[in-house]
Design a protein around this motif. Structure first.
Motif, PDB file in Angstrom:
ATOM      1  N   PHE A  37       0.641  -1.306   0.073  1.00 40.35           N
ATOM      2  CA  PHE A  37       0.059  -0.122  -0.122  1.00 40.35           C
ATOM      3  C   PHE A  37       0.952   1.347  -0.005  1.00 40.35           C
ATOM      4  O   PHE A  37       2.085   1.320   0.596  1.00 40.35           O
ATOM      5  CB  PHE A  37      -0.995   0.046   1.104  1.00 40.35           C
ATOM      6  N   ILE A  38       0.287   2.363  -0.606  1.00 37.00           N
ATOM      7  CA  ILE A  38       1.158   3.682  -0.618  1.00 37.00           C
ATOM      8  C   ILE A  38       0.120   4.637   0.554  1.00 37.00           C
ATOM      9  O   ILE A  38      -0.948   4.830   0.227  1.00 37.00           O
ATOM     10  CB  ILE A  38       1.166   4.092  -1.821  1.00 37.00           C
ATOM     11  N   ASP A  39       0.695   5.053   1.426  1.00 37.70           N
ATOM     12  CA  ASP A  39       0.177   5.885   2.296  1.00 37.70           C
ATOM     13  C   ASP A  39       0.630   7.296   2.088  1.00 37.70           C
ATOM     14  O   ASP A  39       1.506   7.639   1.266  1.00 37.70           O
ATOM     15  CB  ASP A  39       0.253   5.569   3.853  1.00 37.70           C
ATOM     16  N   GLN A  40       0.114   8.322   2.971  1.00 36.83           N
ATOM     17  CA  GLN A  40       0.379   9.808   2.745  1.00 36.83           C
ATOM     18  C   GLN A  40       1.736   9.987   2.787  1.00 36.83           C
ATOM     19  O   GLN A  40       2.532  10.654   1.975  1.00 36.83           O
ATOM     20  CB  GLN A  40      -0.655  10.459   3.490  1.00 36.83           C
ATOM     21  N   GLN A  41       2.428   9.430   3.817  1.00 37.41           N
ATOM     22  CA  GLN A  41       3.648   9.694   4.079  1.00 37.41           C
ATOM     23  C   GLN A  41       4.814   9.350   3.183  1.00 37.41           C
ATOM     24  O   GLN A  41       5.900   9.867   2.726  1.00 37.41           O
ATOM     25  CB  GLN A  41       4.109   9.063   5.603  1.00 37.41           C
ATOM     26  N   GLU A  42       4.385   8.077   2.794  1.00 43.94           N
ATOM     27  CA  GLU A  42       5.247   7.462   1.679  1.00 43.94           C
ATOM     28  C   GLU A  42       5.254   8.296   0.320  1.00 43.94           C
ATOM     29  O   GLU A  42       6.362   8.588  -0.252  1.00 43.94           O
ATOM     30  CB  GLU A  42       4.806   6.149   1.293  1.00 43.94           C
ATOM     31  N   LEU A  43       3.930   8.665   0.005  1.00 42.72           N
ATOM     32  CA  LEU A  43       3.899   9.405  -1.280  1.00 42.72           C
ATOM     33  C   LEU A  43       4.487  10.670  -1.132  1.00 42.72           C
ATOM     34  O   LEU A  43       5.176  11.166  -2.088  1.00 42.72           O
ATOM     35  CB  LEU A  43       2.355   9.728  -1.688  1.00 42.72           C
ATOM     36  N   PHE A  44       4.435  11.412  -0.062  1.00 40.46           N
ATOM     37  CA  PHE A  44       5.040  12.850   0.252  1.00 40.46           C
ATOM     38  C   PHE A  44       6.464  12.386   0.082  1.00 40.46           C
ATOM     39  O   PHE A  44       7.230  13.508  -0.567  1.00 40.46           O
ATOM     40  CB  PHE A  44       4.488  13.397   1.756  1.00 40.46           C
ATOM     41  N   LYS A  71       8.489  14.537  -2.663  1.00 38.17           N
ATOM     42  CA  LYS A  71       9.585  15.507  -2.257  1.00 38.17           C
ATOM     43  C   LYS A  71      11.072  15.408  -2.886  1.00 38.17           C
ATOM     44  O   LYS A  71      11.560  16.146  -3.083  1.00 38.17           O
ATOM     45  CB  LYS A  71       9.544  15.718  -0.673  1.00 38.17           C
ATOM     46  N   GLY A  72      11.210  14.249  -2.969  1.00 37.23           N
ATOM     47  CA  GLY A  72      12.421  13.727  -3.880  1.00 37.23           C
ATOM     48  C   GLY A  72      12.442  14.353  -5.153  1.00 37.23           C
ATOM     49  O   GLY A  72      13.586  14.671  -5.769  1.00 37.23           O
ATOM     50  N   LEU A  73      11.472  14.354  -5.675  1.00 33.20           N
ATOM     51  CA  LEU A  73      11.102  14.612  -7.186  1.00 33.20           C
ATOM     52  C   LEU A  73      11.000  16.106  -7.481  1.00 33.20           C
ATOM     53  O   LEU A  73      11.586  16.533  -8.571  1.00 33.20           O
ATOM     54  CB  LEU A  73       9.884  13.829  -7.566  1.00 33.20           C
ATOM     55  N   VAL A  74      10.586  16.918  -6.500  1.00 26.89           N
ATOM     56  CA  VAL A  74      10.222  18.168  -6.850  1.00 26.89           C
ATOM     57  C   VAL A  74      11.554  19.055  -6.356  1.00 26.89           C
ATOM     58  O   VAL A  74      12.006  18.994  -5.103  1.00 26.89           O
ATOM     59  CB  VAL A  74       8.922  18.802  -5.730  1.00 26.89           C
ATOM     60  N   VAL A  75      12.028  19.859  -7.148  1.00 25.45           N
ATOM     61  CA  VAL A  75      13.189  20.602  -6.919  1.00 25.45           C
ATOM     62  C   VAL A  75      12.727  21.949  -6.857  1.00 25.45           C
ATOM     63  O   VAL A  75      12.484  22.812  -7.976  1.00 25.45           O
ATOM     64  CB  VAL A  75      14.115  20.450  -8.052  1.00 25.45           C
ATOM     65  N   GLY A  76      12.639  22.393  -5.676  1.00 29.62           N
ATOM     66  CA  GLY A  76      12.410  23.860  -5.452  1.00 29.62           C
ATOM     67  C   GLY A  76      11.110  24.414  -5.923  1.00 29.62           C
ATOM     68  O   GLY A  76      10.349  23.801  -6.642  1.00 29.62           O
ATOM     69  N   GLY A  77      10.512  25.732  -5.325  1.00 32.99           N
ATOM     70  CA  GLY A  77       9.432  26.102  -6.026  1.00 32.99           C
ATOM     71  C   GLY A  77       8.137  25.592  -5.599  1.00 32.99           C
ATOM     72  O   GLY A  77       6.852  26.178  -5.751  1.00 32.99           O
TER      73      GLY A  77
END
Length: 208
Positions: free
Chosen positions: A144-151, A155-161
């Motif tokens: 299962f994917i929960d909110q913390q895992e998805l976050f 977060k690792g994929l989003v670079v700034g902004g």
């Protein structure tokens, strides 16, 4: 006449691959013999210590992987089930079958001629691509994917902004849209349903 470089290149690789192994790998991955030879050559280049296997650190020599913001998570999946030995070694069959996940769906037309075989291979390939992508987010490995895992992964994929608050809002909306039973998790079936009409299959394909 002497051998051309390309003939020597193929014969050198062929001398290291058993015919039975080649056939088994073709059937297992859908790769053609030439593609398997190219990947074997790449594997031996990564194995700079000539150990007959590679480890996680060796994979970082792949430029496309080294610059990926979630490279550590992808490498974790590469070495998953790579053995119980402390070195977590990756032998060529594991290297090959993991890369097979990223073969284009059109690969089936190079390997098969029967329409039913092509459809079966494409269906399996779509499933394997989605499973690999799901496993990237399912960091706990509980299915299962929960909110913390998805976050954590986003977060690792989003670079700034984007602030954590904005990202958490996106995560909550994503879970809400995919969660049709109200348990706050995304199962693999839900994950597949959300992505079945997306371009994820093309985006998860590389030219071998």
């Amino acid at each position: 006449m002497g051998q051309t470089f390309s003939n020597w290149w193929w014969s050198d690789v062929d001398s290291q691959i058993d015919d039975d192994d080649m056939l088994a790998w073709e059937q297992m991955t859908g790769f053609t013999p030439n593609q398997i030879r190219r990947l074997y050559r790449r594997f031996t280049q990564l194995d700079t210590a000539n150990r007959g296997y590679i480890v996680a650190e060796d994979l970082m020599a792949i430029p496309e992987l080294a610059i990926n913001p979630i490279s550590n998570r992808i490498i974790q999946l590469f070495v998953h089930d790579a053995g119980t030995n402390p070195s977590r070694s990756i032998e060529f069959p594991k290297f090959l079958t993991t890369l097979a996940v990223f073969a284009p769906l059109t690969q089936a037309h190079k390997r098969f001629h029967d329409t039913n075989e092509i459809k079966q291979w494409e269906a399996r390939q779509k499933h394997d691509k989605l499973q690999f992508l799901f496993n990237i987010y399912d960091t706990h490995g509980d299915g299962f994917i929960d909110q913390q895992e998805l976050f954590s992964v986003l977060k690792g994929l989003v670079v700034g902004g984007m602030s954590d608050e904005q990202l958490r809002f996106i995560v909550e909306q994503t879970i809400c849209e995919a969660d049709n039973v109200g348990d706050g998790n995304i199962s693999f079936d839900k994950f597949c349903h959300v992505l079945e009409s997306s371009d994820v299959f093309e985006r998860m394909s590389i030219r071998i």
